[in-house]
Design an enzyme around this catalytic site. Structure first.
Site, PDB file in Angstrom:
ATOM      1  N   TYR A 109      34.561  68.047  63.535  1.00 25.11           N
ATOM      2  CA  TYR A 109      33.322  67.639  64.214  1.00 25.11           C
ATOM      3  C   TYR A 109      32.623  66.524  63.423  1.00 25.11           C
ATOM      4  CZ  TYR A 109      28.393  67.984  65.655  1.00 25.11           C
ATOM      5  OH  TYR A 109      27.111  67.698  66.069  1.00 25.11           O
ATOM      6  N   SER A 114      25.235  62.908  64.294  1.00 30.52           N
ATOM      7  CA  SER A 114      24.805  64.094  63.551  1.00 30.52           C
ATOM      8  C   SER A 114      24.723  63.740  62.070  1.00 30.52           C
ATOM      9  CB  SER A 114      25.833  65.216  63.745  1.00 30.52           C
ATOM     10  OG  SER A 114      25.563  66.289  62.852  1.00 30.52           O
TER      11      SER A 114
HETATM   12  P1  NAP Z   1      24.029  72.051  73.812  1.00 30.36           P
HETATM   13  O1  NAP Z   1      22.706  72.712  73.966  1.00 30.36           O
HETATM   14  O2  NAP Z   1      25.248  72.890  73.585  1.00 30.36           O
HETATM   15  O3  NAP Z   1      24.273  71.098  75.077  1.00 30.36           O
HETATM   16  C1  NAP Z   1      25.448  70.358  75.168  1.00 30.36           C
HETATM   17  C2  NAP Z   1      25.500  69.669  76.506  1.00 30.36           C
HETATM   18  O4  NAP Z   1      26.697  68.863  76.545  1.00 30.36           O
HETATM   19  C3  NAP Z   1      25.596  70.639  77.676  1.00 30.36           C
HETATM   20  O5  NAP Z   1      24.817  70.134  78.748  1.00 30.36           O
HETATM   21  C4  NAP Z   1      27.083  70.591  78.057  1.00 30.36           C
HETATM   22  O6  NAP Z   1      27.335  70.844  79.421  1.00 30.36           O
HETATM   23  C5  NAP Z   1      27.391  69.152  77.747  1.00 30.36           C
HETATM   24  N1  NAP Z   1      28.816  68.881  77.556  1.00 30.36           N
HETATM   25  C6  NAP Z   1      29.663  69.397  76.628  1.00 30.36           C
HETATM   26  N2  NAP Z   1      30.894  68.884  76.789  1.00 30.36           N
HETATM   27  C7  NAP Z   1      30.813  68.021  77.845  1.00 30.36           C
HETATM   28  C8  NAP Z   1      31.750  67.198  78.506  1.00 30.36           C
HETATM   29  N3  NAP Z   1      33.042  67.112  78.111  1.00 30.36           N
HETATM   30  N4  NAP Z   1      31.328  66.448  79.566  1.00 30.36           N
HETATM   31  C9  NAP Z   1      30.043  66.507  79.967  1.00 30.36           C
HETATM   32  N5  NAP Z   1      29.110  67.272  79.374  1.00 30.36           N
HETATM   33  C10 NAP Z   1      29.507  68.025  78.335  1.00 30.36           C
HETATM   34  O7  NAP Z   1      24.037  71.042  72.577  1.00 30.36           O
HETATM   35  P2  NAP Z   1      22.867  70.180  71.855  1.00 30.36           P
HETATM   36  O8  NAP Z   1      22.516  70.866  70.608  1.00 30.36           O
HETATM   37  O9  NAP Z   1      21.811  69.790  72.819  1.00 30.36           O
HETATM   38  O10 NAP Z   1      23.752  68.925  71.435  1.00 30.36           O
HETATM   39  C11 NAP Z   1      23.637  67.659  72.036  1.00 30.36           C
HETATM   40  C12 NAP Z   1      24.235  66.644  71.087  1.00 30.36           C
HETATM   41  O11 NAP Z   1      23.546  66.704  69.837  1.00 30.36           O
HETATM   42  C13 NAP Z   1      25.719  66.871  70.759  1.00 30.36           C
HETATM   43  O12 NAP Z   1      26.397  65.631  70.745  1.00 30.36           O
HETATM   44  C14 NAP Z   1      25.692  67.464  69.360  1.00 30.36           C
HETATM   45  O13 NAP Z   1      26.865  67.160  68.629  1.00 30.36           O
HETATM   46  C15 NAP Z   1      24.485  66.760  68.785  1.00 30.36           C
HETATM   47  N6  NAP Z   1      23.888  67.465  67.637  1.00 30.36           N
HETATM   48  C16 NAP Z   1      23.334  68.711  67.792  1.00 30.36           C
HETATM   49  C17 NAP Z   1      22.784  69.351  66.684  1.00 30.36           C
HETATM   50  C18 NAP Z   1      22.140  70.701  66.757  1.00 30.36           C
HETATM   51  O14 NAP Z   1      21.814  71.279  65.696  1.00 30.36           O
HETATM   52  N7  NAP Z   1      21.915  71.257  67.928  1.00 30.36           N
HETATM   53  C19 NAP Z   1      22.829  68.719  65.433  1.00 30.36           C
HETATM   54  C20 NAP Z   1      23.400  67.467  65.319  1.00 30.36           C
HETATM   55  C21 NAP Z   1      23.927  66.847  66.443  1.00 30.36           C
HETATM   56  P3  NAP Z   1      27.178  72.340  80.069  1.00 30.36           P
HETATM   57  O15 NAP Z   1      25.692  72.626  80.010  1.00 30.36           O
HETATM   58  O16 NAP Z   1      27.667  72.222  81.436  1.00 30.36           O
HETATM   59  O17 NAP Z   1      27.959  73.251  79.162  1.00 30.36           O
END
Ligand code: NAP
Length: 248
Positions: free
Chosen positions: A157, A143
């Site tokens: 985080y 991130s």
């Molecule tokens: P999201 O829509 O909340 O999806 C997160 C996914 O991770 C979900 O499928 C969730 O499973 C899964 N997950 C969470 N904890 C887990 C665990 N312990 N074991 C296995 N699966 C797990 O989030 P996203 O925005 O796509 O984020 C994906 C990545 O991008 C993350 O690492 C986040 O830190 C990073 N990121 C996101 C943003 C942003 O603005 N969105 C910015 C910077 C970085 P369930 O579906 O079963 O809950």
């Protein structure tokens, strides 16, 4: 070489967008998720509709027994893994460090640091020439918070993503002579459900004026970078970070 990809947290958001793009690129796909069966199975249906062979595996990436079971299923049902996207991640509610509980901090660090390290370990045991593997690729989803620190929001985080960046650097050098490249993407504000975890589902729209490009990012824009880093087009790239923050 057959392409077999494991995408942690592939059931929603950036991971789901990566699964759809991987399906178009001829990968066999393992969609991992933690609890949202419905969403993961919707993604499974979508990638299968694109003609990809795919499975869903419910597993907590921060539990090594579950990671072992995940990779065993991939071995049996898809074949030898060639690509890992360490995408699963979590964040706590917006708060100062002096207000954070130990439980919350541990959950963040276990999911965002221990999880990717465990998944990388079990991927390397299959990919590395050292163990008779054919090589492979790892992309960690970090991130921009690793660079900015997220003060008064979620410094725990940001610190977890800083650790993931250091892990990316070290692992890339450790594996460079074993046929494995390791890179990371650093998204900024992306429109996914992730922000509901921090207690503010509308966060990206609210913050758009502060983003140099004036808009939040789409999960598909992050997926493009992940798939590029995994591809042979990035064949001389390892230990590198691709920022997708709209200029943040
Ligand atoms: P999201 O829509 O909340 O999806 C997160 C996914 O991770 C979900 O499928 C969730 O499973 C899964 N997950 C969470 N904890 C887990 C665990 N312990 N074991 C296995 N699966 C797990 O989030 P996203 O925005 O796509 O984020 C994906 C990545 O991008 C993350 O690492 C986040 O830190 C990073 N990121 C996101 C943003 C942003 O603005 N969105 C910015 C910077 C970085 P369930 O579906 O079963 O809950």
């Amino acid at each position: 070489m057959d392409k077999v990809i494991v995408i942690t947290g592939g059931g929603r958001g950036i991971g789901a967008a990566t699964a759809l793009l991987a399906a178009q690129q001829g990968y066999r796909i393992c969609i991992n998720y933690q609890s949202d069966d419905t969403s993961a199975h919707e993604v499974l249906d979508q990638v299968r509709a694109l003609g990809a062979q795919a499975i869903v595996v419910r597993a907590d990436v921060s539990d090594e027994d579950e990671v072992v079971r995940l990779f065993a299923r991939v071995d049996r049902e898809l074949g030898q893994v060639t690509a890992l996207v360490n995408n699963a991640g979590t964040v706590g509610h917006k708060s100062r460090v002096d207000e954070m509980s130990e439980v919350r901090i541990l959950h963040t660090l276990k999911t965002n640091v221990l999880g990717p390290i465990l998944c990388a370990k079990h991927a390397v045991l299959r990919m590395s020439a050292r163990y008779g593997g054919q090589g492979g690729n790892i992309v960690n989803v970090s991130s921009v918070a690793a660079r900015l620190g997220s003060p008064s929001e979620y410094v725990d985080y940001a610190a977890s993503k800083g650790a993931l960046d250091t892990f990316t650097l070290g692992l890339s050098k450790e594996l460079a002579s074993e046929g494995i490249r390791v890179n990371a993407v650093r998204p900024g504000y992306i429109f996914t459900d992730f922000h509901a975890l921090s207690g503010d589902p509308g966060r990206v729209s609210k913050l758009e004026p502060a983003i140099p490009m004036g808009r939040g990012g789409r999960p598909e824009e992050v997926a493009e970078a992940i798939i590029w880093l995994l591809s042979d087009k990035a064949s001389y790239t390892t230990g590198t970070f691709l920022d997708l923050g709209g200029g943040r």
